[in-house]
Write an enzyme that holds these catalytic residues in place. Structure first.
Site, PDB file in Angstrom:
ATOM      1  N   ASP A 161       0.861  -1.195   0.000  1.00 26.57           N
ATOM      2  CA  ASP A 161       0.000   0.000   0.000  1.00 26.57           C
ATOM      3  C   ASP A 161       0.892   1.237   0.000  1.00 26.57           C
ATOM      4  O   ASP A 161       0.979   1.973   0.976  1.00 26.57           O
ATOM      5  CB  ASP A 161      -0.912  -0.023   1.220  1.00 26.57           C
ATOM      6  CG  ASP A 161      -2.036   1.010   1.128  1.00 26.57           C
ATOM      7  OD1 ASP A 161      -2.171   1.636   0.059  1.00 26.57           O
ATOM      8  OD2 ASP A 161      -2.754   1.190   2.126  1.00 26.57           O
TER       9      ASP A 161
ATOM     10  N   ASN B 224      11.965  -6.661  -7.588  1.00 30.16           N
ATOM     11  CA  ASN B 224      11.440  -5.329  -7.907  1.00 30.16           C
ATOM     12  C   ASN B 224      12.546  -4.291  -7.900  1.00 30.16           C
ATOM     13  O   ASN B 224      13.530  -4.404  -7.176  1.00 30.16           O
ATOM     14  CB  ASN B 224      10.325  -4.949  -6.923  1.00 30.16           C
ATOM     15  CG  ASN B 224      10.842  -4.151  -5.741  1.00 30.16           C
ATOM     16  OD1 ASN B 224      11.019  -2.926  -5.814  1.00 30.16           O
ATOM     17  ND2 ASN B 224      11.120  -4.838  -4.622  1.00 30.16           N
TER      18      ASN B 224
ATOM     19  N   MET C 169      11.249  -0.832  -8.037  1.00 29.11           N
ATOM     20  CA  MET C 169      10.218   0.195  -8.156  1.00 29.11           C
ATOM     21  C   MET C 169      10.784   1.601  -8.036  1.00 29.11           C
ATOM     22  O   MET C 169      10.391   2.513  -8.752  1.00 29.11           O
ATOM     23  CB  MET C 169       9.132  -0.020  -7.102  1.00 29.11           C
ATOM     24  CG  MET C 169       8.493  -1.404  -7.129  1.00 29.11           C
ATOM     25  SD  MET C 169       7.690  -1.818  -8.686  1.00 29.11           S
ATOM     26  CE  MET C 169       6.260  -0.749  -8.622  1.00 29.11           C
TER      27      MET C 169
ATOM     28  N   PHE D  48      10.704   3.666  -5.196  1.00 34.17           N
ATOM     29  CA  PHE D  48       9.889   4.570  -4.365  1.00 34.17           C
ATOM     30  C   PHE D  48       8.917   5.400  -5.206  1.00 34.17           C
ATOM     31  O   PHE D  48       8.799   6.614  -5.040  1.00 34.17           O
ATOM     32  CB  PHE D  48      10.767   5.519  -3.543  1.00 34.17           C
ATOM     33  CG  PHE D  48      11.559   4.872  -2.440  1.00 34.17           C
ATOM     34  CD1 PHE D  48      11.315   3.568  -2.037  1.00 34.17           C
ATOM     35  CD2 PHE D  48      12.551   5.589  -1.790  1.00 34.17           C
ATOM     36  CE1 PHE D  48      12.061   2.986  -1.009  1.00 34.17           C
ATOM     37  CE2 PHE D  48      13.295   5.021  -0.758  1.00 34.17           C
ATOM     38  CZ  PHE D  48      13.057   3.709  -0.364  1.00 34.17           C
TER      39      PHE D  48
ATOM     40  N   SER E 174      16.427   0.191   0.957  1.00 35.68           N
ATOM     41  CA  SER E 174      16.015  -0.244  -0.373  1.00 35.68           C
ATOM     42  C   SER E 174      17.215  -0.193  -1.317  1.00 35.68           C
ATOM     43  O   SER E 174      17.983   0.772  -1.295  1.00 35.68           O
ATOM     44  CB  SER E 174      14.912   0.668  -0.915  1.00 35.68           C
ATOM     45  OG  SER E 174      14.687   0.396  -2.292  1.00 35.68           O
TER      46      SER E 174
ATOM     47  N   ASN F 119      16.978   0.200  -4.476  1.00 32.66           N
ATOM     48  CA  ASN F 119      16.514   0.771  -5.736  1.00 32.66           C
ATOM     49  C   ASN F 119      16.593   2.292  -5.825  1.00 32.66           C
ATOM     50  O   ASN F 119      16.149   2.881  -6.813  1.00 32.66           O
ATOM     51  CB  ASN F 119      15.080   0.310  -6.002  1.00 32.66           C
ATOM     52  CG  ASN F 119      14.975  -1.198  -6.077  1.00 32.66           C
ATOM     53  OD1 ASN F 119      15.820  -1.849  -6.681  1.00 32.66           O
ATOM     54  ND2 ASN F 119      13.962  -1.762  -5.430  1.00 32.66           N
ATOM     55  N   THR F 120      17.119   2.933  -4.790  1.00 33.12           N
ATOM     56  CA  THR F 120      17.415   4.360  -4.840  1.00 33.12           C
ATOM     57  C   THR F 120      18.923   4.518  -4.698  1.00 33.12           C
ATOM     58  O   THR F 120      19.484   4.100  -3.686  1.00 33.12           O
ATOM     59  CB  THR F 120      16.699   5.124  -3.709  1.00 33.12           C
ATOM     60  OG1 THR F 120      15.284   5.035  -3.906  1.00 33.12           O
ATOM     61  CG2 THR F 120      17.106   6.590  -3.681  1.00 33.12           C
TER      62      THR F 120
ATOM     63  N   LYS G 176      14.602   0.641   9.208  1.00 34.42           N
ATOM     64  CA  LYS G 176      14.534  -0.611   8.454  1.00 34.42           C
ATOM     65  C   LYS G 176      15.879  -0.906   7.809  1.00 34.42           C
ATOM     66  O   LYS G 176      16.449  -0.046   7.133  1.00 34.42           O
ATOM     67  CB  LYS G 176      13.444  -0.535   7.387  1.00 34.42           C
ATOM     68  CG  LYS G 176      13.212  -1.860   6.656  1.00 34.42           C
ATOM     69  CD  LYS G 176      11.952  -1.819   5.816  1.00 34.42           C
ATOM     70  CE  LYS G 176      11.643  -3.182   5.214  1.00 34.42           C
ATOM     71  NZ  LYS G 176      10.347  -3.184   4.483  1.00 34.42           N
TER      72      LYS G 176
ATOM     73  N   ASN H 134      14.714  -5.720   4.642  1.00 34.10           N
ATOM     74  CA  ASN H 134      14.257  -5.311   3.314  1.00 34.10           C
ATOM     75  C   ASN H 134      14.591  -6.421   2.314  1.00 34.10           C
ATOM     76  O   ASN H 134      14.910  -7.542   2.699  1.00 34.10           O
ATOM     77  CB  ASN H 134      14.951  -3.988   2.938  1.00 34.10           C
ATOM     78  CG  ASN H 134      14.078  -3.089   2.080  1.00 34.10           C
ATOM     79  OD1 ASN H 134      13.465  -3.543   1.116  1.00 34.10           O
ATOM     80  ND2 ASN H 134      14.017  -1.819   2.425  1.00 34.10           N
TER      81      ASN H 134
END
Length: 368
Positions: A68, A114, A116, A118, A183, A185-186, A226, A255
């Site tokens: 979400d 993934n 993604m 963010f 994460s 992905n950044t 996290k 993560n």
């Protein structure tokens, strides 16, 4: 039925498109108040209730950040038997995320990959949505955690200010706040896990939360951080020590992983998908190790929230026995279907009764 649908139909469709359709379906059900009707069938057994992070959770099981992202369907998710929902990751300013396609299933590994990046509506929009769906200080409903991260375009010298913007906008609607520095992905985000960079960031966010609480400092929103499963053990220990030093409320572990070793999926195919973090079964063992290590390090002083690879009752029981007070899932729900949380709650309750315990809290950290 769901397993047949998943493997013969859903795995042939674009994973992100299916996710968006799922969210739209949940929004429709939410508007029709279907979650409240469903909840009559999926309410977790009382034996699973636990006090954590200043709130009574109807079950130890929650939804991990990433599902979400924009705080659109957390009321609906609660109707499926989850005790808390962690929304986000939310950044200070809106951003589209990385180029598509960026979400892939690895069915042979019960995993997702993934990158993604963010993608989200930004903290201002999400704050207004949270205000509409739950309001500040609202009693009842699911426990809602808010996971915040760095806006990709924010330069290094303004990272702390970036997190503080999100903190100020979102804290009033959060039952707890998670600083996401893990994460993959950044670009550069995981570098913030180094204690030298993490200390000033967490200290600033903690101070902001205290300021927002004003004269009621004891009511400040609980703050967690996290971490990634790919941290070395010494770095896990360092983050745990820092969390204790700063008086954080807890740590979320873990993560997604960038490790590609041991996958059943063809290595060339995985490589063709490009960069990204893997969730689900491949992270299970390391997430359990990190959970156990953190719990042994922080004792009863912090809440350890364990995520990564939880799919079965045995997975959940291991995390709790290893010292986690709360557990979270995302990929397990994707592969398990809409009644997965209900089944897992029932299985945990039965396991408690078999072990002769009156409440799930009695088994937390039992192996330590």
């Amino acid at each position: 039925m769901y397993e047949v649908l998943f493997h013969h139909l859903l795995t042939r469709a674009d994973a992100e498109r299916v996710h968006h359709r799922t969210v739209r379906g949940l929004q429709l059900g939410q508007a029709l108040r279907a979650p409240s009707l469903l909840q009559q069938l999926t309410t977790p057994p009382e034996i699973l209730q636990i006090n954590a992070l200043g709130h009574l959770h109807p079950t130890v099981l929650g939804v991990a950040a990433g599902f979400d992202k924009n705080a659109q369907v957390f009321p609906a998710l609660a109707g499926f038997g989850f005790g808390h929902i962690e929304v986000g990751t939310i950044t200070a300013y809106p951003q589209p995320g990385n180029d598509q396609p960026r979400l892939f299933r690895l069915p042979a590994d019960d995993a997702l990959l993934n990158r993604m990046g963010f993608n989200n509506d930004g903290s201002a929009v999400v704050a207004r949505r949270l205000a509409r769906l739950r309001g500040a200080g609202q009693q009842g409903g699911p426990v809602v955690g808010v996971n915040i991260g760095k806006t990709k375009r924010t330069p290094d010298e303004h990272i702390i200010d970036d997190y503080l913007v999100s903190t100020r906008r979102l804290a009033a609607y959060a039952d707890y706040l998670v600083v996401n520095v893990s994460s993959p992905n950044t670009p550069g985000l995981r570098d913030l896990q180094a204690v030298e960079q993490l200390r000033p960031l967490l200290a600033a966010v903690a101070e902001q939360l205290q300021d927002l609480a004003g004269d009621h400092a004891e009511a400040a929103v609980p703050l967690l951080v996290k971490v990634a499963p790919d941290l070395a053990d010494a770095d896990v220990d360092a983050v745990a020590d820092l969390a204790l030093e700063l008086g954080l409320a807890g740590i979320v572990a873990t993560n997604t992983t960038i490790n590609r070793e041991g996958l059943r999926t063809d290595a060339q195919y995985v490589a063709s998908l490009g960069a990204g973090g893997i969730s689900g079964a491949p992270v299970r063992a390391r997430a359990l190790e990190v959970t156990r290590r953190l719990a042994a390090r922080v004792g009863q002083h912090l809440c350890v929230v364990s995520a990564g690879g939880i799919a079965t009752v045995e997975d959940a029981w291991q995390r709790l026995s290893a010292g986690a007070s709360l557990i979270q899932a995302y990929t397990g729900m994707v592969y398990g279907g809409p009644l997965w949380a209900h089944r897992l709650n029932a299985g945990l309750a039965q396991r408690c009764r078999e072990q002769g315990v009156s409440n799930i809290a009695e088994i937390i950290g039992s192996e330590l």
